[in-house]
Scaffold this motif. Structure first.
Motif, PDB file in Angstrom:
ATOM      1  N   GLU A 424       0.831  -1.207   0.000  1.00 42.08           N
ATOM      2  CA  GLU A 424       0.000   0.000   0.000  1.00 42.08           C
ATOM      3  C   GLU A 424       0.865   1.256   0.000  1.00 42.08           C
ATOM      4  O   GLU A 424       0.567   2.234  -0.700  1.00 42.08           O
ATOM      5  CB  GLU A 424      -0.911  -0.011   1.222  1.00 42.08           C
ATOM      6  CG  GLU A 424      -1.818   1.210   1.345  1.00 42.08           C
ATOM      7  CD  GLU A 424      -2.791   1.350   0.190  1.00 42.08           C
ATOM      8  OE1 GLU A 424      -3.302   2.469  -0.020  1.00 42.08           O
ATOM      9  OE2 GLU A 424      -3.026   0.347  -0.513  1.00 42.08           O
ATOM     10  N   GLU A 425       1.961   1.242   0.763  1.00 47.12           N
ATOM     11  CA  GLU A 425       2.881   2.389   0.766  1.00 47.12           C
ATOM     12  C   GLU A 425       3.481   2.595  -0.622  1.00 47.12           C
ATOM     13  O   GLU A 425       3.595   3.733  -1.100  1.00 47.12           O
ATOM     14  CB  GLU A 425       3.983   2.164   1.788  1.00 47.12           C
ATOM     15  CG  GLU A 425       3.519   2.264   3.238  1.00 47.12           C
ATOM     16  CD  GLU A 425       4.640   1.966   4.206  1.00 47.12           C
ATOM     17  OE1 GLU A 425       5.773   1.708   3.731  1.00 47.12           O
ATOM     18  OE2 GLU A 425       4.390   1.984   5.419  1.00 47.12           O
ATOM     19  N   ARG A 426       3.857   1.487  -1.256  1.00 46.28           N
ATOM     20  CA  ARG A 426       4.431   1.599  -2.600  1.00 46.28           C
ATOM     21  C   ARG A 426       3.398   2.163  -3.577  1.00 46.28           C
ATOM     22  O   ARG A 426       3.712   3.038  -4.395  1.00 46.28           O
ATOM     23  CB  ARG A 426       4.888   0.218  -3.071  1.00 46.28           C
ATOM     24  CG  ARG A 426       5.597   0.235  -4.425  1.00 46.28           C
ATOM     25  CD  ARG A 426       5.709  -1.153  -5.008  1.00 46.28           C
ATOM     26  NE  ARG A 426       4.399  -1.726  -5.261  1.00 46.28           N
ATOM     27  CZ  ARG A 426       3.644  -1.410  -6.300  1.00 46.28           C
ATOM     28  NH1 ARG A 426       4.072  -0.513  -7.195  1.00 46.28           N
ATOM     29  NH2 ARG A 426       2.462  -1.958  -6.479  1.00 46.28           N
ATOM     30  N   ARG A 427       2.157   1.677  -3.459  1.00 49.60           N
ATOM     31  CA  ARG A 427       1.114   2.163  -4.368  1.00 49.60           C
ATOM     32  C   ARG A 427       0.839   3.653  -4.143  1.00 49.60           C
ATOM     33  O   ARG A 427       0.684   4.412  -5.101  1.00 49.60           O
ATOM     34  CB  ARG A 427      -0.162   1.355  -4.145  1.00 49.60           C
ATOM     35  CG  ARG A 427      -1.225   1.596  -5.213  1.00 49.60           C
ATOM     36  CD  ARG A 427      -2.499   0.880  -4.854  1.00 49.60           C
ATOM     37  NE  ARG A 427      -3.090   1.453  -3.672  1.00 49.60           N
ATOM     38  CZ  ARG A 427      -3.833   2.561  -3.691  1.00 49.60           C
ATOM     39  NH1 ARG A 427      -4.044   3.205  -4.820  1.00 49.60           N
ATOM     40  NH2 ARG A 427      -4.348   3.032  -2.569  1.00 49.60           N
ATOM     41  N   GLN A 428       0.794   4.057  -2.849  1.00 52.30           N
ATOM     42  CA  GLN A 428       0.562   5.460  -2.549  1.00 52.30           C
ATOM     43  C   GLN A 428       1.705   6.324  -3.083  1.00 52.30           C
ATOM     44  O   GLN A 428       1.481   7.427  -3.598  1.00 52.30           O
ATOM     45  CB  GLN A 428       0.423   5.650  -1.030  1.00 52.30           C
ATOM     46  CG  GLN A 428      -0.851   5.065  -0.447  1.00 52.30           C
ATOM     47  CD  GLN A 428      -2.089   5.818  -0.887  1.00 52.30           C
ATOM     48  OE1 GLN A 428      -2.009   6.937  -1.383  1.00 52.30           O
ATOM     49  NE2 GLN A 428      -3.250   5.197  -0.736  1.00 52.30           N
ATOM     50  N   VAL A 431       1.207   6.777  -6.680  1.00 49.00           N
ATOM     51  CA  VAL A 431       0.132   7.737  -6.956  1.00 49.00           C
ATOM     52  C   VAL A 431       0.640   9.169  -6.793  1.00 49.00           C
ATOM     53  O   VAL A 431       0.383  10.049  -7.624  1.00 49.00           O
ATOM     54  CB  VAL A 431      -1.074   7.478  -6.021  1.00 49.00           C
ATOM     55  CG1 VAL A 431      -2.090   8.606  -6.124  1.00 49.00           C
ATOM     56  CG2 VAL A 431      -1.720   6.145  -6.358  1.00 49.00           C
ATOM     57  N   VAL A 432       1.389   9.407  -5.687  1.00 50.61           N
ATOM     58  CA  VAL A 432       1.934  10.741  -5.453  1.00 50.61           C
ATOM     59  C   VAL A 432       2.905  11.118  -6.562  1.00 50.61           C
ATOM     60  O   VAL A 432       2.892  12.256  -7.072  1.00 50.61           O
ATOM     61  CB  VAL A 432       2.632  10.801  -4.075  1.00 50.61           C
ATOM     62  CG1 VAL A 432       3.378  12.119  -3.908  1.00 50.61           C
ATOM     63  CG2 VAL A 432       1.605  10.628  -2.967  1.00 50.61           C
ATOM     64  N   ALA A 433       3.769  10.153  -6.945  1.00 46.24           N
ATOM     65  CA  ALA A 433       4.746  10.441  -7.997  1.00 46.24           C
ATOM     66  C   ALA A 433       4.050  10.764  -9.316  1.00 46.24           C
ATOM     67  O   ALA A 433       4.452  11.684 -10.035  1.00 46.24           O
ATOM     68  CB  ALA A 433       5.690   9.253  -8.169  1.00 46.24           C
ATOM     69  N   MET A 434       2.993  10.010  -9.619  1.00 43.45           N
ATOM     70  CA  MET A 434       2.253  10.274 -10.859  1.00 43.45           C
ATOM     71  C   MET A 434       1.581  11.641 -10.809  1.00 43.45           C
ATOM     72  O   MET A 434       1.555  12.373 -11.808  1.00 43.45           O
ATOM     73  CB  MET A 434       1.219   9.174 -11.089  1.00 43.45           C
ATOM     74  CG  MET A 434       1.829   7.814 -11.417  1.00 43.45           C
ATOM     75  SD  MET A 434       0.580   6.510 -11.553  1.00 43.45           S
ATOM     76  CE  MET A 434      -0.384   7.118 -12.934  1.00 43.45           C
ATOM     77  N   ALA A 435       1.032  11.988  -9.629  1.00 39.74           N
ATOM     78  CA  ALA A 435       0.388  13.296  -9.498  1.00 39.74           C
ATOM     79  C   ALA A 435       1.412  14.418  -9.652  1.00 39.74           C
ATOM     80  O   ALA A 435       1.155  15.436 -10.321  1.00 39.74           O
ATOM     81  CB  ALA A 435      -0.315  13.400  -8.142  1.00 39.74           C
ATOM     82  N   SER A 440       3.862  18.689 -12.834  1.00 42.67           N
ATOM     83  CA  SER A 440       5.030  19.310 -13.475  1.00 42.67           C
ATOM     84  C   SER A 440       4.845  19.367 -14.986  1.00 42.67           C
ATOM     85  O   SER A 440       5.236  20.349 -15.633  1.00 42.67           O
ATOM     86  CB  SER A 440       6.302  18.542 -13.116  1.00 42.67           C
ATOM     87  OG  SER A 440       6.239  17.210 -13.610  1.00 42.67           O
ATOM     88  N   ASP A 441       4.239  18.320 -15.561  1.00 41.31           N
ATOM     89  CA  ASP A 441       3.992  18.341 -17.004  1.00 41.31           C
ATOM     90  C   ASP A 441       3.044  19.481 -17.375  1.00 41.31           C
ATOM     91  O   ASP A 441       3.237  20.161 -18.405  1.00 41.31           O
ATOM     92  CB  ASP A 441       3.382  17.004 -17.450  1.00 41.31           C
ATOM     93  CG  ASP A 441       4.410  15.881 -17.442  1.00 41.31           C
ATOM     94  OD1 ASP A 441       5.624  16.178 -17.371  1.00 41.31           O
ATOM     95  OD2 ASP A 441       4.002  14.709 -17.500  1.00 41.31           O
ATOM     96  N   THR A 442       2.030  19.682 -16.524  1.00 37.82           N
ATOM     97  CA  THR A 442       1.082  20.768 -16.799  1.00 37.82           C
ATOM     98  C   THR A 442       1.773  22.129 -16.740  1.00 37.82           C
ATOM     99  O   THR A 442       1.548  23.001 -17.600  1.00 37.82           O
ATOM    100  CB  THR A 442      -0.071  20.715 -15.786  1.00 37.82           C
ATOM    101  OG1 THR A 442      -0.718  19.444 -15.864  1.00 37.82           O
ATOM    102  CG2 THR A 442      -1.084  21.808 -16.073  1.00 37.82           C
ATOM    103  N   ILE A 443       2.607  22.306 -15.723  1.00 37.32           N
ATOM    104  CA  ILE A 443       3.337  23.563 -15.592  1.00 37.32           C
ATOM    105  C   ILE A 443       4.240  23.783 -16.793  1.00 37.32           C
ATOM    106  O   ILE A 443       4.297  24.881 -17.383  1.00 37.32           O
ATOM    107  CB  ILE A 443       4.159  23.570 -14.289  1.00 37.32           C
ATOM    108  CG1 ILE A 443       3.212  23.568 -13.073  1.00 37.32           C
ATOM    109  CG2 ILE A 443       5.083  24.775 -14.242  1.00 37.32           C
ATOM    110  CD1 ILE A 443       2.356  24.783 -12.955  1.00 37.32           C
TER     111      ILE A 443
END
Length: 821
Positions: A424-428, A431-435, A440-443
């Motif tokens: 679960e920690e790895r998945r979270q 998720v944070v890394a993807m967000a 950053s891509d949007t910026i």
């Protein structure tokens, strides 16, 4: 596995009959051991000598090879009969050399179905009978004789060892002294079969010893005939099956436990959630392991209780009817579960009635038939967080094997929980890394101009779409190119110097024409800054198209050269440029408004999902995890508030803020805003009050914006007041400056730090705060009051302030009573 254990027990029983083996080998009379038919399976040395065959030869012969044909019909029943009947006959045997001799044959059936025949030459009958008696006396099995009335007629030492009666105590008494009341029918069935001349093979039943103890036995019964062939009684061979029965039950119990452990391990691998895992574990222990009740309890730090989270087999509601605490200062915390939680070790109560620590639960457990229990700790991240408990309906149930397998189950559950938590920690984290990557891509894609990132070897790592559009190269081409390739040969030396300057000094800039794939060039102002990205030293930069500026410079030169003829034309150009600048400023505000909206969406997701995690809907959190997730949610809320302020001021500056005038209950709105600020005031020990006497209920304005201004004024008052009070009062007044009719006046007075007179002009400026610098103690963007004043003006009113430094401030919101412009 049970079959091997049973065979081992039979072998041990056979091997224990040392007297029989010794007599078999040393006796000077012949002894033949036959199977269920007429085939001999073994012979002793004396039999081999008398018959003239070797032992191997005899073990391959059958009845017809040694019995004179004329006597075969008479001796066949004696040598081939099964069961425990005893036969004594005089017959004639044939030796290997063909000679015939007279023998006296005594035959007895054994408990395993084999037949033992003892023979000697005529004149030695007494010796064979003595041998038979020795065999009977040396047997560890009980060999008992009784007549057709059920009276015991013979009793060997084996019977005395099993049942405790001496021969003089039981011979001449009824055999049913050994039979429990619920098994009396056994003897009636046996006697009926004996009278019909039938035998009873391996009857498994229960008999009672002299001391009253019940013994599991196997009984073989054969009729005994007199010299005339009439049935005179019965011969019984009784074998004590207690050890075998116990071992068989032990094997079955261990097999069930292994099956439950296997099912538990499957659940650990396949079950997605902790709650479902606990339920399947309990079901496996009850359905497979044959425990009466199994449950998992989890420690609640607020109540200090071990709260059941999964249970199986508890049809009477026992688990929900009791309370268990984790601390030993509670009487309800001294049982197996409380001890296992505190000590981190398994604990067992073998007999509830004799265990003083079980008194709080004894009545409920006894009423439901529970006699013993075991509890084992469950760990999460190395810390005992719960307990696995099982109940049994008999005393002393939990032996070494049960505890070992239960301990393995608890260990496997702890391992599964840790693995699930790590996953679960790895998945979270993913998720944070993807967000963060999406953000950053949007910026990057939203920035004006080209953006580029390459390492010290000139390898491009990131760039935006504008870079592809301007240069005309596709992504798969850019990744193999170097920075100098985007410039002409003439400009490359200068560019190389500037790149080296970035990596040496940290930053640099240059103006140079950027060459596209089709050979066209565009003047750009290029910047570079040294950073570390992915463990590598890199250059990140932005390029701005300066074509317009170059054209403006050229136009300026032409203006100077063309003197007054160009003045009028250039003035028009400057006005156009001013319009563009204003448009750019509006574009900037529109961009901020758009970006603020785009930023709020992921932040709302972060706030929502962190709230779900804190509620335990995605799994239980330890205190440190709750603290960290709480900090994440608090930071996200703070950032969302800042973005909302930026969005509001941007919309106001861009002229996009819309207001909607409707009738609403102004008193209810004020009370709701005061209630929302009340926890903040109580936390600081401030007295917060509102005086709404005489205030009409109906008011026409934009309710959302009015409440926003009230909330800003109240929160500012509480934030800048450390002790004392915050008072709100509202009334309707006439003759207010700037108002044509009656106006709503909402005054918010505090006893806070106050504002110095020289700072009052800055109070309503956007992005300005009086409390600034590294010593600043109050958070905020400085937009609250600026937004509130502009909203008030948009609604046709305004905000006034009076303040005395060190004593407090009074902010007055003035709004037209009948609505705004």
């Amino acid at each position: 596995m049970p079959d091997f254990k049973e065979l081992d027990l039979h072998v041990q029983a056979r091997a224990s009959d040392a007297g029989f083996l010794n007599l078999f080998e040393q006796a000077d009379v012949g002894v033949l051991l036959a199977g269920s038919g007429v085939h001999f399976i073994d012979a002793n040395p004396a039999a081999c000598r008398m018959l003239g065959y070797s032992r191997d030869e005899l073990s391959g012969l059958d009845l017809s090879d040694i019995v004179v044909q004329a006597a075969a019909r008479d001796i066949a029943p004696a040598l081939t009969a099964t069961g425990s009947a005893t036969h004594c006959q005089e017959q004639r045997f044939r030796r290997k050399d063909g000679s015939v001799f007279a023998v006296d044959v005594t035959s007895i059936g054994l408990a395993d179905g084999a037949r033992l025949s003892i023979f000697g030459e005529i004149g030695r009958v007494q010796t064979s009978r003595e041998l038979l008696a020795a065999i009977v006396d040396s047997s560890s099995d009980a060999i008992i004789g009784n007549d057709l009335d059920g009276i015991v007629t013979s009793w060997n030492d084996g019977a005395e060892n099993i049942f405790g009666f001496r021969a003089d105590e039981i011979v001449g008494t009824p055999i049913d002294r050994l039979t429990p009341d619920d098994r009396m029918g056994d003897e009636d069935i046996i006697l009926d079969k004996l009278r019909r001349g039938e035998r009873v093979d391996h009857l498994e039943t229960v008999r009672r010893t002299k001391q009253g103890r019940l013994v599991d036995v196997s009984i073989a019964v054969s009729p005994i005939r007199d010299a005339r062939g009439r049935i005179a009684g019965a011969s019984k061979i009784v074998r004590d099956m207690t050890a075998l029965t116990k071992r068989t039950r032990d094997v079955e119990r261990i097999s069930r436990l292994y099956a439950s452990l296997s099912e538990i391990n499957q659940a650990i691998v396949l079950t997605p959630s902790r709650e479902v895992l606990f339920t399947r574990v309990c079901e496996a222990l009850v359905d497979r392991g044959a425990f009466s009740v199994a449950w998992v309890s989890w420690f609640d730090p607020q109540t200090a209780r071990l709260v059941p989270v999964a249970v199986a087999g508890d049809h009477s509601g026992y688990v929900q009817s009791i309370q268990i605490y984790g601390a030993d200062h509670h009487a309800e915390g001294r049982g197996p579960s409380g001890k296992a939680f505190r000590d981190g070790k398994p604990h067992v109560s073998e007999d509830f009635a004799a265990d003083p620590d079980m008194r709080p639960w004894l009545a409920e457990a006894t009423r439901r038939g529970f006699r013993s229990a075991a509890a084992l700790p469950i760990r999460l991240a190395g810390k005992v967080s719960g307990v696995l408990a099982v109940n049994a309906d008999e005393k002393d149930f939990f032996q070494d094997a049960e505890m070992a397998l239960l301990g393995q189950a608890a260990s496997d559950i702890s391992f599964g929980l840790d693995s699930a938590a790590r996953e679960e920690e790895r998945r979270q984290a993913e998720v944070v890394a993807m967000a963060e990557r999406a953000f950053s891509d949007t910026i990057i894609e939203s920035m004006a101009g080209v953006l580029y990132l390459y390492d010290e070897h000139g390898q491009f790592l990131r760039w935006n779409r504008d870079f592809e559009k301007v240069t005309g190269y596709a992504a798969h081409e850019i990744v193999h190119m170097r920075p100098a390739e985007f410039f002409s040969e003439r400009d490359r030396p200068l560019l190389t110097v500037k790149i080296e300057e970035v990596f040496e000094k940290g930053e640099s800039s240059v103006e140079a024409p950027l060459r596209a794939k089709d050979g066209t060039t565009t003047p750009y102002f290029l910047t570079g800054r040294r950073i570390v990205f992915g463990g590598r030293t890199c250059l990140v930069g932005v390029g701005i198209d300066i074509s317009e500026r170059r054209r403006a410079e050229e136009a300026l030169r032409e203006l100077n050269e063309g003197l007054e003829r160009k003045v009028t034309e250039r003035t028009v150009d400057l006005q156009t440029a001013l319009a563009r600048a204003r448009a750019a400023d509006q574009t900037k505000s529109a961009f901020l408004a758009t970006m603020s909206h785009e930023l709020r969406t992921p932040l709302n997701s972060i706030i929502g999902f962190s709230g779900i995690v804190l509620q335990g809907l995605a799994g239980e959190l330890n205190p440190e995890q709750k603290k960290q997730i709480g900090m994440v949610r608090g930071s996200a809320r703070h950032l969302l508030a800042l973005i909302n302020d930026v969005l509001d001021i941007s919309k106001i500056e861009a002229g996009e803020l819309e207001v909607s005038f409707k009738a609403f209950d102004i008193a209810a709105s004020i009370e709701r805003m005061v209630a929302s600020i009340m926890p903040m005031a109580e936390k600081k020990g401030l007295a917060l009050s509102a005086d709404l006497r005489g205030l009409p209920r109906e008011f026409i304005s934009d309710q959302r914006r009015v409440e926003q201004m009230l909330l800003n004024l109240l929160s500012n008052a509480v934030k800048f007041t450390e002790q004392g009070s915050v008072k709100l009062s509202a009334t309707i007044a006439s003759g207010m400056a700037g108002q044509d009719g009656p106006a709503l006046l909402v005054r918010v007075a505090d006893t806070g730090i106050g504002i110095q007179a020289e700072h009052l002009p800055k109070l309503f400026q956007a992005f300005r705060q009086i409390d600034t610098g590294i010593s600043r103690q109050h958070e905020g963007t400085g937009l609250g009051l600026a937004i509130s004043r502009r909203l008030a003006e948009r609604l046709g009113g305004g905000i006034q302030v009076e303040s005395e430094f060190g004593r407090g401030s009074v902010f007055t919101l003035v709004l037209p009573f009948k609505g705004g412009v």
